[in-house]
Scaffold this motif. Structure first.
Motif, mmCIF file in Angstrom:
data_model
loop_
_atom_site.group_PDB
_atom_site.id
_atom_site.type_symbol
_atom_site.label_atom_id
_atom_site.label_comp_id
_atom_site.label_asym_id
_atom_site.label_seq_id
_atom_site.Cartn_x
_atom_site.Cartn_y
_atom_site.Cartn_z
ATOM 1 N N VAL A 159 -14.862 3.517 4.905
ATOM 2 C CA VAL A 159 -14.378 3.108 3.586
ATOM 3 C C VAL A 159 -15.555 2.722 2.689
ATOM 4 O O VAL A 159 -15.648 3.134 1.530
ATOM 5 C CB VAL A 159 -13.385 1.928 3.697
ATOM 6 N N LEU A 186 -17.744 5.886 1.853
ATOM 7 C CA LEU A 186 -17.022 6.782 0.946
ATOM 8 C C LEU A 186 -17.115 6.302 -0.495
ATOM 9 O O LEU A 186 -17.360 7.080 -1.419
ATOM 10 C CB LEU A 186 -15.556 6.872 1.384
ATOM 11 N N HIS A 187 -16.985 4.988 -0.681
ATOM 12 C CA HIS A 187 -16.952 4.465 -2.049
ATOM 13 C C HIS A 187 -18.338 4.252 -2.635
ATOM 14 O O HIS A 187 -18.527 4.450 -3.830
ATOM 15 C CB HIS A 187 -16.132 3.167 -2.084
ATOM 16 N N SER A 236 -18.303 -0.796 -4.014
ATOM 17 C CA SER A 236 -17.957 -0.568 -2.614
ATOM 18 C C SER A 236 -17.658 -1.877 -1.895
ATOM 19 O O SER A 236 -16.762 -1.941 -1.049
ATOM 20 C CB SER A 236 -19.089 0.182 -1.907
ATOM 21 N N GLN A 251 -14.177 -2.842 -2.602
ATOM 22 C CA GLN A 251 -13.222 -2.056 -1.818
ATOM 23 C C GLN A 251 -13.135 -2.547 -0.372
ATOM 24 O O GLN A 251 -12.048 -2.678 0.192
ATOM 25 C CB GLN A 251 -13.625 -0.574 -1.835
ATOM 26 N N CYS A 296 -9.404 10.806 7.045
ATOM 27 C CA CYS A 296 -10.462 9.809 6.923
ATOM 28 C C CYS A 296 -9.845 8.465 6.566
ATOM 29 O O CYS A 296 -8.652 8.379 6.238
ATOM 30 C CB CYS A 296 -11.488 10.219 5.864
ATOM 31 N N CYS A 297 -10.643 7.426 6.640
ATOM 32 C CA CYS A 297 -10.184 6.087 6.285
ATOM 33 C C CYS A 297 -10.443 5.838 4.808
ATOM 34 O O CYS A 297 -11.571 5.991 4.332
ATOM 35 C CB CYS A 297 -10.919 5.033 7.124
ATOM 36 N N ASP A 298 -9.414 5.456 4.103
ATOM 37 C CA ASP A 298 -9.528 5.031 2.712
ATOM 38 C C ASP A 298 -8.438 3.998 2.474
ATOM 39 O O ASP A 298 -7.519 3.839 3.292
ATOM 40 C CB ASP A 298 -9.387 6.221 1.765
ATOM 41 N N SER A 344 -11.034 1.326 -8.689
ATOM 42 C CA SER A 344 -11.380 2.743 -8.531
ATOM 43 C C SER A 344 -10.750 3.606 -9.615
ATOM 44 O O SER A 344 -11.402 4.487 -10.193
ATOM 45 C CB SER A 344 -10.932 3.231 -7.149
ATOM 46 N N CYS A 357 -10.043 12.869 -8.205
ATOM 47 C CA CYS A 357 -10.214 11.417 -8.076
ATOM 48 C C CYS A 357 -9.184 10.663 -8.910
ATOM 49 O O CYS A 357 -8.592 9.678 -8.441
ATOM 50 C CB CYS A 357 -11.622 11.001 -8.506
ATOM 51 N N TYR A 396 -6.427 7.986 -7.387
ATOM 52 C CA TYR A 396 -6.665 6.550 -7.548
ATOM 53 C C TYR A 396 -5.991 5.916 -8.758
ATOM 54 O O TYR A 396 -6.204 4.728 -9.001
ATOM 55 C CB TYR A 396 -8.174 6.292 -7.633
ATOM 56 N N THR A 413 -13.925 15.464 -1.681
ATOM 57 C CA THR A 413 -14.826 14.918 -0.655
ATOM 58 C C THR A 413 -15.660 15.995 0.023
ATOM 59 O O THR A 413 -16.793 15.727 0.444
ATOM 60 C CB THR A 413 -14.039 14.158 0.425
#
Length: 310
Positions: free
Chosen positions: A99, A102-103, A154, A157, A176-178, A201, A252, A256, A274
């Motif tokens: 997480v 990613l951010h 980040s 988040q 994936c983890c988000d 975000s 995006c 979000y 991604t």
């Protein structure tokens, strides 16, 4: 700090449960990831080694390629490995790390795209003052501020993610983890956290996209006062940037800036920004940029010549 819950690991459901399709996923995304690494590393090496690519635009492109490489690496390797795994398990700490990565790199890409738009705006609208305004020291300060802003985003988040309690199930319907898929598993009312997610975000994506589109609209309008050759060169550069902006920000914003609902196309949309965008960026910037292509030819010609003389 990990909240008091019974979940120490998560199971990623991936893109598809079908074994044959998982093999196809492995092949496709392995090719995409290798292409991302080769393309972006080629740009990084070319800009770092070339004496002709010393302008602020290529300074920012250098960091865009770094952000692309790291952004894709935070997602793609695990997706590739998991496509051949029967059970796609990721630890709690590993999930939180993903997480964060990613951010921070996704946000860095956003900020660098904004800086590239600012650079083009100054170059076209303020050509006489451009060397003074966008001098090397200013560019370095802007990149440092971009990294600081990405880190702050980040951290916001990851703080939201760490506050979520999980008591089961631990199946993440994603590759994936988000925060969005994690919110669905939390043992609490996540309305306020989702609101914070959208205001963080979602606001960054939407406001950045609007700013970029307005700036490029102003830039394109100002090209009427330039010579035919100057318009052609500036239009080529700006078109490349606009394509990148639309490809990255469209998915995006879709992901979000909405309530916590699930749509069938969510995973494919997430794949596009991604995995797809980091792969396409080097192609867009090299195929549409004569200076980068010429610098690459000179760089590799010199290296091949030096190797043949040994």
């Amino acid at each position: 700090m990990q909240p008091n819950n019974s979940v120490t690991e998560f199971v990623l459901l991936g893109l598809t449960p079908d074994p044959m399709r998982q093999k196809i996923v492995f092949v496709i995304f392995f090719i995409f990831y290798m292409g991302t690494l080769v393309g972006n590393l080629l740009i990084i090496v070319t800009i770092r080694s070339s004496q002709t690519l010393g302008s602020p635009m290529y300074f920012f492109l250098f960091y865009l390629s770094i952000a692309d490489t790291c952004f894709s690496t935070s997602i793609a390797p695990r997706l590739i490995v998991d496509s051949l795994s029967a059970k796609k398990i990721i630890s709690y700490n590993g999930c939180m790390t993903q997480v964060f990565a990613l951010h921070i790199f996704g946000c860095m890409e956003i900020f660098v795209l904004i800086l590239m738009a600012v650079d083009r705006y100054m170059a076209i609208r303020k050509p006489l003052h451009y060397p003074t305004i966008m001098r090397r020291q200013v560019c370095i300060i802007l990149i440092v501020l971009a990294w600081i802003g990405s880190f702050i985003h980040s951290m916001a988040q990851i703080i939201l993610a760490l506050r979520l309690p999980f008591c089961g199930p631990n199946l993440i319907d994603h590759y994936c983890c988000d925060l969005q898929p994690l919110l669905k598993l939390a043992c609490m009312d996540t309305y306020m956290i989702n609101l914070l997610l959208v205001s963080n975000s979602g606001a960054i994506c939407s406001s950045s996209f609007v700013i970029l589109m307005i700036s490029y609209f102003i830039i394109l309008r100002s090209l009427r006062n330039h010579s035919a050759e100057g318009r052609k060169k500036a239009l080529s550069t700006c078109t490349s940037h606009i394509i990148v902006v639309i490809l990255f920000f469209g998915p995006c914003i879709f992901m979000y800036t909405r309530p916590p609902t699930t749509f069938p196309m969510d995973k494919m949309v997430a794949v596009f920004y991604t995995i797809g965008t980091p792969f396409l960026n080097p192609l867009i910037y090299t195929l549409r940029n004569a200076e980068v292509k010429n610098a690459m030819r000179k760089l590799w010609h010199v290296r091949i010549t030096s190797e043949s003389k040994r």
